[in-house]
Structures are given as C-alpha cells and as structure tokens.
Scaffold this motif. Structure first.
Motif, PDB file in Angstrom:
ATOM      1  N   SER A 417       0.825  -1.204   0.000  1.00  0.00           N
ATOM      2  CA  SER A 417       0.000   0.000   0.000  1.00  0.00           C
ATOM      3  C   SER A 417       0.861   1.256   0.000  1.00  0.00           C
ATOM      4  O   SER A 417       2.038   1.228   0.364  1.00  0.00           O
ATOM      5  CB  SER A 417      -0.912   0.015   1.226  1.00  0.00           C
ATOM      6  OG  SER A 417      -0.152   0.183   2.405  1.00  0.00           O
ATOM      7  N   PHE A 418       0.270   2.363  -0.428  1.00  0.00           N
ATOM      8  CA  PHE A 418       0.885   3.667  -0.238  1.00  0.00           C
ATOM      9  C   PHE A 418       0.955   3.918   1.273  1.00  0.00           C
ATOM     10  O   PHE A 418      -0.018   3.707   1.987  1.00  0.00           O
ATOM     11  CB  PHE A 418       0.061   4.763  -0.915  1.00  0.00           C
ATOM     12  CG  PHE A 418       0.280   4.858  -2.392  1.00  0.00           C
ATOM     13  CD1 PHE A 418       0.987   5.911  -2.939  1.00  0.00           C
ATOM     14  CD2 PHE A 418      -0.218   3.886  -3.259  1.00  0.00           C
ATOM     15  CE1 PHE A 418       1.200   6.012  -4.309  1.00  0.00           C
ATOM     16  CE2 PHE A 418      -0.017   3.962  -4.626  1.00  0.00           C
ATOM     17  CZ  PHE A 418       0.696   5.023  -5.158  1.00  0.00           C
ATOM     18  N   ALA A 419       2.106   4.360   1.751  1.00  0.00           N
ATOM     19  CA  ALA A 419       2.320   4.484   3.197  1.00  0.00           C
ATOM     20  C   ALA A 419       1.407   5.519   3.830  1.00  0.00           C
ATOM     21  O   ALA A 419       0.940   5.348   4.962  1.00  0.00           O
ATOM     22  CB  ALA A 419       3.783   4.826   3.478  1.00  0.00           C
ATOM     23  N   SER A 420       1.122   6.586   3.106  1.00  0.00           N
ATOM     24  CA  SER A 420       0.299   7.666   3.655  1.00  0.00           C
ATOM     25  C   SER A 420      -0.184   8.524   2.494  1.00  0.00           C
ATOM     26  O   SER A 420       0.233   8.336   1.341  1.00  0.00           O
ATOM     27  CB  SER A 420       1.100   8.517   4.644  1.00  0.00           C
ATOM     28  OG  SER A 420       2.232   9.094   3.990  1.00  0.00           O
ATOM     29  N   GLN A 421      -1.048   9.470   2.795  1.00  0.00           N
ATOM     30  CA  GLN A 421      -1.545  10.353   1.747  1.00  0.00           C
ATOM     31  C   GLN A 421      -0.400  11.183   1.187  1.00  0.00           C
ATOM     32  O   GLN A 421       0.336  11.833   1.924  1.00  0.00           O
ATOM     33  CB  GLN A 421      -2.640  11.270   2.288  1.00  0.00           C
ATOM     34  CG  GLN A 421      -3.337  12.079   1.198  1.00  0.00           C
ATOM     35  CD  GLN A 421      -4.593  12.772   1.691  1.00  0.00           C
ATOM     36  OE1 GLN A 421      -4.894  12.741   2.881  1.00  0.00           O
ATOM     37  NE2 GLN A 421      -5.331  13.394   0.793  1.00  0.00           N
ATOM     38  N   GLY A 422      -0.250  11.150  -0.132  1.00  0.00           N
ATOM     39  CA  GLY A 422       0.823  11.902  -0.774  1.00  0.00           C
ATOM     40  C   GLY A 422       2.161  11.197  -0.789  1.00  0.00           C
ATOM     41  O   GLY A 422       3.141  11.754  -1.310  1.00  0.00           O
TER      42      GLY A 422
END
Length: 522
Positions: A417-422
C-alpha cells in the motif's frame, strides 16, 4: 534457531568425536512460534492495509472493463465501466426510457431505482449533464447514497443519476475531480469523486490506484486502489510526470510525454519516431483502441500491411496477423523512461458484421480490426490495446504515472500500500531527465457507437458515400495506407516487416453485410 556458523561448528565437532549416527533433539517453543506467526501476519496485513482490490470483467473480450458495485440501501447490483478518462461515477435510472427499451439494447448491466433506496438523497436536481462528441450522453441529477465496491463502503457518496440517457451502461469515472461534468458545464463545484472519497472514508491511504487489465484473451483483470501489486509486472516500475493543461494550468487528464515508438520483428527493430521526439498523450482505460499521431499511425499501418476501410470505420488486417511474434514498442518520458512492448497479437481484434459474420478478403482470409487508429483532430490516446500490456499506477496526489511491463495471467500477489496520503509510488523509480510536453486538448473526447438490439455495436454504412454498390454484395476496394509514398516520422523509413507479407496489395473486402466492429471510445 542457532546461527548457521554455530550449527556448522557443532556438526563438525560431532563428526570428529564419533562416527556413529547423531540424533538431534530440537526443543519446540510454542510461544516463540506463535510470536513469529503473528509477525508474519502483521507484515502481510501492513502490506495490504489501506488498499481495495476490485476484480474487473472484460465484456466478451472486447476491451470493455466492468467493476461490480452496489448502490443504495438495500444495495442494488450494477456493473460499471471503468474510465480513467472521466471523473464522475454515474448510473442509469430505472426510469430512463432506454433502460425499458429492449430494441435499443436496454441497460444490460443494471439500472438504479432511487425510490427503493432508504439512503437516497437528491443533492442537485438537473445538475448532472455529460455529453460525448458523437452526440450520445446522459442528463439527470446529482445524488448521494451508499456505494460499495471491493469490500469498501462509502456513505453519502456523490454520483450522477442518468434520468435521460443514450448510453445503456453506467460509467465509473476515476480521473481527476477537476474534470467532473458539473465543472465542465459550469454548473457546480468540485466534489470528492471516487478516489478522493475512498481516502476520506479511510479505505485507502492515498488517492492512487493500479490497473492490471491482463491480456486480450483474459476475461478478467483488476484495479487496486491505494497500492501496487509487485507480482503483476516484470522489470522496473518507472514513474513519469503527469502534465497540466495549457489552458488554465489545471491537471484534468492523465497526460504523459510519449517520446518514442519502434517496431520489432524477427528481422530486427525499426525506429518509427525521430530523435528528440515528444508529444502529449493521454492514458485512458475507457478507450478501447489507441489513437496515435497520423504520421506515426501511417508508419505502423505500413509496417503491418494494414488497410483503412472507410465503410467499416476501422483499420483492417488479416486475422492471421495474430500469429506473429513481433512487438510495437512505446517509450515515455525520454531517455531513462519506461518502454512498454505490445505484442502484435494483442492488437488484432475481432471484426463482426451485424449479421454475425466475419468479413473476409477476396482471397478468403478472415479480416480483423487493428487496435490502432490515426487520431486526426482528436488527442493522442493510449487505450486498452496499449494498457493491457502495461502495469499502470495512477497517482493523483503527486501527478505521477508509473509504468512497467505487465505480467500476463499472473496468479501470484504481493500487495504493497501507499504508506500515507501523498506518499510516493511504492517500489517505483523516477525517470531521469524527463521530456516536457504541453497538453493543448481541451478535454478527452468521448466517441461511442450505436447499440443494436442484441447489444453489439453498429457502424454507419452509406453505400453512396463510400462508392460501394449495394446490389453486388457490398464488395469494395478498401483504402490502403500503403499506396503512394511512405509517410514516416523517422524520415525515409524502413521497409515493411515480414508480417506484412500476408496482405495482398490492393485486396478488397468481400462483405456479406456491413455493420459491427467499430469499437467504443469512452
């Protein structure tokens, strides 16, 4: 467990001390084993957390990809066509006249009954209006309701309700919310469309998704919101820029720098674009074919021995071309950017007349459609005939696209997954020295076909305009791109590849009836 060096020393000592059989009694530690299992489970959970994986269905292997969703309370099942080239999710209403008209094809993928949903809220009466360049479109209301997809639930999600439509299936637009229909018509303000709404609901960490369409013969693919699957591609995943529009500076489409094209066969590789070439191109999953600049498209037609059939509205090749092992190679972002190889076999599409028959050449060969056409006045678009061969990550937060060679029919999965937003695209490297392009198009064109009663597409046929004689079986000479001097973006250009030898110059199509085979651009 002891380190490998200690275990080796112990074995050596034991062999010197005695030549008899050595038995090791290894004591089990249930608590340690449980802790190790927990760590593995947490690692897998971390990789998959913040992602929503959605299976896609390829309708009749025609390049129309659908996701199953439910709308309302209780949920009503619909299949929506995914479209990275638009931004609104909209569904046809059961009250739309088309949905009750079987002769016009109806709404075979489901329609929404707003009166049957206890959570339905009409938020903008007559606010939804989306139209397409071929004259088709939908109008109605914007509404909010419960929307479920791939195990994620979005409450009060905003969508369009098509009360009047000439399109029989709903669309799941997942592009930038800056190109929502109400923005283009000047009737409203931006709202959180599907990728942003999934972030707001905590279903994914960042507004991004990965697209794996699989090969032409596959009936399913997948879209992974919020992450990537490293088992679905081979080689390097390379990130390139998404460019804003020249007017207003807004980013409204997935415009990237298309910088090279070559063709490879058993005889070698021909470069079909000049040095330092760069043009704006849009990656659009809602377009079934690929639209290239006219001169480059002409070069490919000559390489493959394709002919342009005006009466069929398609670029025609012998179906036998699907047996060839050549590739068309697309480069992006300049030197150091990704290169995606598209097998010629992935570009040969079925061509069916309205009477259900396949057109043939006068020598008896079956005729198929080439999945590439000249763009003409339309923007350069990379549709499904390209996207099937690429694993594509769309990062709306950072305005980046990552591309890698797809792994067809992969049965493995490794979701990250993407680690965090942005956060940056996981496992992706950034292309160096990216070429700059300017998007001058005002929007992504939407070209559709007219649906027949059996749900197939029907092309417009005008014997007078095409010079055909309706009385003699509609036989006609197709317009060949190989006639006259060769037009090649790389100069004089190479000779056609061996695969073009299956085409007889000046061959004509023997048509038992004219119609189907024009592919929808959505």
């Amino acid at each position: 467990m002891a380190p490998l060096t200690s275990l080796t020393t112990a074995l050596l000592f034991s062999s010197l001390a005695s030549a008899s059989t050595i038995q090791f009694n290894i004591a089990r530690n249930p608590a340690a084993e449980e802790a190790q299992l927990t760590r593995r489970q947490l690692t897998n959970l971390y990789k998959r957390a913040g992602t929503v994986n959605v299976a896609l269905t390829n309708a009749e292997n025609q390049g129309l990809y659908f996701a199953n969703v439910t709308v309302g309370t209780p949920g009503q099942n619909l299949a929506l066509q995914i479209d990275t080239g638009s931004s609104d999710v909209w569904v046809p209403s059961t009250t739309a006249s088309l949905c009750g008209n079987a002769k016009e094809g109806g709404c075979p993928n489901g329609a929404f009954n707003s009166k049957s949903s206890t959570s339905f809220q009409d938020v903008e009466t007559n606010g939804f209006n989306i139209s397409y360049v071929d004259g088709t479109g939908s109008t109605g209301d914007y509404f909010q309701d419960t929307f479920k997809i791939g195990g994620a639930t979005l409450n009060n999600f905003e969508m369009g309700l098509a009360l009047d439509t000439t399109i029989g299936t709903g669309i799941m637009g997942i592009g930038y919310n800056t190109s929502e229909a109400n923005i283009d018509t000047g009737n409203g303000t931006e709202y959180p469309n599907l990728p942003l709404a999934m972030v707001n609901a905590g279903a994914i960490n960042s507004a991004a998704y990965s697209l794996w369409l699989n090969d032409l013969q596959a009936t399913t693919g997948s879209i992974l919101f919020g992450g990537i699957d490293t088992a679905k591609y081979s080689g390097d995943l390379i990130s390139i820029k998404v460019y804003p529009d020249s007017q207003g500076g807004r980013t409204t489409s997935f415009t990237v720098a298309f910088t090279s094209l070559s063709a490879t066969s058993s005889s070698g590789t021909d470069q079909l674009t000049p040095a330092n070439y760069a043009t704006a191109a849009i990656l659009d999953s809602g377009t079934t074919i690929t639209l290239l600049p006219d001169d480059i498209a002409t070069s490919i037609f000559e390489e493959l021995g394709a002919t342009v059939s005006q009466q069929l509205g398609a670029v025609v090749v012998p179906c036998a071309l699907a047996e060839n092992s050549g590739t068309i190679n697309y480069g992006f972002g300049g030197t150091g950017g990704p290169t995606i190889k598209v097998a010629v076999s992935q570009l040969v599409l079925p061509l069916t007349l309205t009477n259900g028959r396949t057109p043939t050449y006068t020598n008896g060969q079956a005729a198929c459609q080439l999945g590439i056409q000249a763009a003409g006045d339309l923007p350069v678009l990379f549709g499904d005939t390209f996207l099937r061969s690429a694993y594509v990550v769309y990062d709306l937060e950072n305005n980046r696209i990552a591309l890698a060679q797809t792994d067809f029919n992969s049965t493995s999965s490794n979701v990250v997954s993407f680690a965090s937003q942005g956060a940056p695209i996981p496992s992706a490297t950034t292309a160096a020295n990216e070429d700059q392009v300017t998007q001058t198009a005002t929007g992504v064109p939407k070209v559709g076909t007219t649906g027949t009663a059996d749900g197939t597409a029907a092309a417009t046929y005008n014997p007078t305009a095409t010079g055909l004689n309706a009385a003699n079986g509609f036989a006609a000479t197709s317009t060949s791109t190989s006639t006259g001097s060769k037009k090649n973006a790389a100069g004089a250009g190479p000779e056609p590849f061996a695969w073009s030898r299956v085409v007889v110059a000046g061959v004509s199509l023997a048509l038992a009836g004219v119609g189907g085979g024009v592919f929808t651009l959505l």
